[in-house]
Design a protein around this motif. Structure first.
Motif, PDB file in Angstrom:
ATOM      1  N   ILE A  33       0.827  -1.215   0.000  1.00 54.33           N
ATOM      2  CA  ILE A  33       0.000   0.000   0.000  1.00 54.33           C
ATOM      3  C   ILE A  33       0.859   1.261   0.000  1.00 54.33           C
ATOM      4  CG2 ILE A  33      -1.618   1.357   1.399  1.00 54.33           C
ATOM      5  CD1 ILE A  33      -2.794  -1.392   2.329  1.00 54.33           C
ATOM      6  N   HIS A  34       1.914   1.254   0.798  1.00 52.15           N
ATOM      7  CA  HIS A  34       2.726   2.460   0.996  1.00 52.15           C
ATOM      8  C   HIS A  34       4.009   2.472   0.169  1.00 52.15           C
ATOM      9  CE1 HIS A  34       0.029   3.628   4.198  1.00 52.15           C
ATOM     10  NE2 HIS A  34       0.222   2.459   4.786  1.00 52.15           N
ATOM     11  N   SER A  35       4.244   1.403  -0.611  1.00 56.02           N
ATOM     12  CA  SER A  35       5.498   1.267  -1.380  1.00 56.02           C
ATOM     13  C   SER A  35       6.700   1.550  -0.478  1.00 56.02           C
ATOM     14  CB  SER A  35       5.499   2.197  -2.593  1.00 56.02           C
ATOM     15  OG  SER A  35       4.555   1.769  -3.545  1.00 56.02           O
ATOM     16  N   GLU A  36       6.744   0.819   0.627  1.00 56.33           N
ATOM     17  CA  GLU A  36       7.742   1.067   1.663  1.00 56.33           C
ATOM     18  C   GLU A  36       8.804  -0.040   1.705  1.00 56.33           C
ATOM     19  OE1 GLU A  36      10.115   2.484   3.939  1.00 56.33           O
ATOM     20  OE2 GLU A  36       8.369   3.784   3.729  1.00 56.33           O
ATOM     21  N   PRO A  37      10.012   0.224   1.189  1.00 58.07           N
ATOM     22  CA  PRO A  37      11.077  -0.783   1.190  1.00 58.07           C
ATOM     23  C   PRO A  37      11.498  -1.229   2.593  1.00 58.07           C
ATOM     24  CG  PRO A  37      11.702   1.119  -0.151  1.00 58.07           C
ATOM     25  CD  PRO A  37      10.415   1.452   0.524  1.00 58.07           C
ATOM     26  N   LYS A  38      11.413  -0.346   3.589  1.00 62.61           N
ATOM     27  CA  LYS A  38      11.834  -0.720   4.941  1.00 62.61           C
ATOM     28  C   LYS A  38      10.950  -1.825   5.514  1.00 62.61           C
ATOM     29  CE  LYS A  38      14.234   3.482   6.068  1.00 62.61           C
ATOM     30  NZ  LYS A  38      14.456   4.561   6.988  1.00 62.61           N
ATOM     31  N   MET A  39       9.679  -1.811   5.183  1.00 59.06           N
ATOM     32  CA  MET A  39       8.779  -2.878   5.627  1.00 59.06           C
ATOM     33  C   MET A  39       9.158  -4.197   4.954  1.00 59.06           C
ATOM     34  SD  MET A  39       5.081  -1.029   5.676  1.00 59.06           S
ATOM     35  CE  MET A  39       4.803   0.470   6.592  1.00 59.06           C
ATOM     36  N   LEU A  40       9.532  -4.122   3.688  1.00 54.25           N
ATOM     37  CA  LEU A  40       9.970  -5.322   2.973  1.00 54.25           C
ATOM     38  C   LEU A  40      11.260  -5.864   3.585  1.00 54.25           C
ATOM     39  CD1 LEU A  40       9.306  -4.265  -0.729  1.00 54.25           C
ATOM     40  CD2 LEU A  40       7.942  -5.815   0.685  1.00 54.25           C
ATOM     41  N   GLU A  41      12.170  -4.976   3.940  1.00 52.70           N
ATOM     42  CA  GLU A  41      13.424  -5.398   4.578  1.00 52.70           C
ATOM     43  C   GLU A  41      13.160  -6.065   5.921  1.00 52.70           C
ATOM     44  OE1 GLU A  41      15.871  -1.892   4.722  1.00 52.70           O
ATOM     45  OE2 GLU A  41      15.870  -1.717   2.529  1.00 52.70           O
ATOM     46  N   GLU A  42      12.193  -5.544   6.664  1.00 52.24           N
ATOM     47  CA  GLU A  42      11.840  -6.138   7.954  1.00 52.24           C
ATOM     48  C   GLU A  42      11.354  -7.572   7.767  1.00 52.24           C
ATOM     49  OE1 GLU A  42       8.700  -5.529  11.658  1.00 52.24           O
ATOM     50  OE2 GLU A  42       8.440  -4.358   9.818  1.00 52.24           O
ATOM     51  N   VAL A  43      10.441  -7.781   6.828  1.00 51.12           N
ATOM     52  CA  VAL A  43       9.908  -9.117   6.588  1.00 51.12           C
ATOM     53  C   VAL A  43      11.009 -10.029   6.051  1.00 51.12           C
ATOM     54  CG1 VAL A  43       8.250 -10.485   5.262  1.00 51.12           C
ATOM     55  CG2 VAL A  43       7.549  -8.297   6.257  1.00 51.12           C
ATOM     56  N   SER A  44      11.840  -9.509   5.180  1.00 53.65           N
ATOM     57  CA  SER A  44      12.946 -10.293   4.648  1.00 53.65           C
ATOM     58  C   SER A  44      13.867 -10.759   5.780  1.00 53.65           C
ATOM     59  CB  SER A  44      13.726  -9.455   3.626  1.00 53.65           C
ATOM     60  OG  SER A  44      14.779 -10.193   3.082  1.00 53.65           O
ATOM     61  N   GLY A  45      14.160  -9.873   6.713  1.00 54.79           N
ATOM     62  CA  GLY A  45      14.997 -10.241   7.857  1.00 54.79           C
ATOM     63  C   GLY A  45      14.374 -11.348   8.692  1.00 54.79           C
ATOM     64  N   LEU A  46      13.069 -11.259   8.915  1.00 60.85           N
ATOM     65  CA  LEU A  46      12.373 -12.297   9.685  1.00 60.85           C
ATOM     66  C   LEU A  46      12.407 -13.636   8.943  1.00 60.85           C
ATOM     67  CD1 LEU A  46       9.299 -10.180  10.850  1.00 60.85           C
ATOM     68  CD2 LEU A  46      11.198 -11.004  12.290  1.00 60.85           C
ATOM     69  N   LEU A  47      12.175 -13.592   7.644  1.00 56.52           N
ATOM     70  CA  LEU A  47      12.206 -14.825   6.848  1.00 56.52           C
ATOM     71  C   LEU A  47      13.610 -15.436   6.835  1.00 56.52           C
ATOM     72  CD1 LEU A  47       9.896 -13.828   3.869  1.00 56.52           C
ATOM     73  CD2 LEU A  47       9.451 -15.612   5.573  1.00 56.52           C
ATOM     74  N   HIS A  48      14.637 -14.587   6.785  1.00 54.63           N
ATOM     75  CA  HIS A  48      16.013 -15.101   6.834  1.00 54.63           C
ATOM     76  C   HIS A  48      16.278 -15.816   8.153  1.00 54.63           C
ATOM     77  CE1 HIS A  48      18.103 -14.021   3.161  1.00 54.63           C
ATOM     78  NE2 HIS A  48      17.497 -12.840   3.169  1.00 54.63           N
ATOM     79  N   GLU A  49      15.773 -15.262   9.248  1.00 53.37           N
ATOM     80  CA  GLU A  49      15.955 -15.919  10.553  1.00 53.37           C
ATOM     81  C   GLU A  49      15.275 -17.281  10.576  1.00 53.37           C
ATOM     82  OE1 GLU A  49      15.308 -13.657  14.144  1.00 53.37           O
ATOM     83  OE2 GLU A  49      15.840 -11.803  13.090  1.00 53.37           O
ATOM     84  N   ILE A  50      14.066 -17.352  10.060  1.00 54.89           N
ATOM     85  CA  ILE A  50      13.353 -18.633  10.008  1.00 54.89           C
ATOM     86  C   ILE A  50      14.122 -19.614   9.119  1.00 54.89           C
ATOM     87  CG2 ILE A  50      11.260 -19.802   9.196  1.00 54.89           C
ATOM     88  CD1 ILE A  50       9.721 -17.250  10.040  1.00 54.89           C
ATOM     89  N   LYS A  51      14.575 -19.129   7.987  1.00 53.11           N
ATOM     90  CA  LYS A  51      15.316 -19.984   7.048  1.00 53.11           C
ATOM     91  C   LYS A  51      16.593 -20.530   7.695  1.00 53.11           C
ATOM     92  CE  LYS A  51      17.737 -19.939   2.682  1.00 53.11           C
ATOM     93  NZ  LYS A  51      18.301 -19.112   1.634  1.00 53.11           N
ATOM     94  N   GLU A  52      17.339 -19.676   8.392  1.00 53.79           N
ATOM     95  CA  GLU A  52      18.560 -20.119   9.056  1.00 53.79           C
ATOM     96  C   GLU A  52      18.258 -21.193  10.095  1.00 53.79           C
ATOM     97  OE1 GLU A  52      20.575 -16.691  10.620  1.00 53.79           O
ATOM     98  OE2 GLU A  52      20.822 -15.817   8.614  1.00 53.79           O
TER      99      GLU A  52
END
Length: 144
Positions: free
Chosen positions: A103-122
């Motif tokens: 909705i907000h075209s916000e890269p920081k929100m995408l980075e937050e989710v990416s970081g969480l997914l990386h933790e789960i993946k690790e």
């Protein structure tokens, strides 16, 4: 309490033509593939925001949400105990953040989710083979 979706992610995702290599993949490998797919779509969405390609951004975020939703739906909240409940809550949070990022075209929100997914993946990648094949983690994070 279980989600109504089937608890075998291979069955759940075999219906989705966009994922390749699913046939014959064990549950552990399948979850890693899905996490990688979500991460890849988030990276595409981030690049699309930078290029101001709204259509590509929406499509990539939609794919990421679908993958996270599928991972969430494959949790067995009864068998997985507290860990499954925590993952369920985390996946729900990630879905909401991805929607907000769209909705907000916000890269920081995408980075937050990416970081969480990386933790789960690790964490997922660190599960020893004997645990994966012995079914000790049944019902958690998509394991049947």
């Amino acid at each position: 309490m279980s989600h109504p979706a089937t608890h075998n992610p291979a069955n759940h995702y075999s219906q989705v033509d966009t994922y390749t290599g699913v046939n014959g993949a064990d549950s552990h490998r399948l979850v890693l593939m899905l996490l990688n797919g979500a991460l890849s779509n988030i990276a595409v969405a981030k690049g699309s925001i930078e290029r101001q390609d709204i259509s590509a951004k929406g499509e990539a975020i939609g794919q990421a949400i679908s993958i996270v939703n599928g991972l969430r739906a494959s949790l067995d909240l009864d068998a997985g105990g507290e860990l499954a409940v925590n993952l369920d809550n985390l996946y729900d949070y990630m879905e909401r953040r991805l929607l907000e990022a769209n909705i907000h075209s916000e890269p920081k929100m995408l980075e937050e989710v990416s970081g969480l997914l990386h933790e789960i993946k690790e964490g997922w990648a660190a599960i020893p083979l004997e645990v994966r094949t012995g079914g000790v983690q049944q019902g958690v994070a998509g394991v049947p």
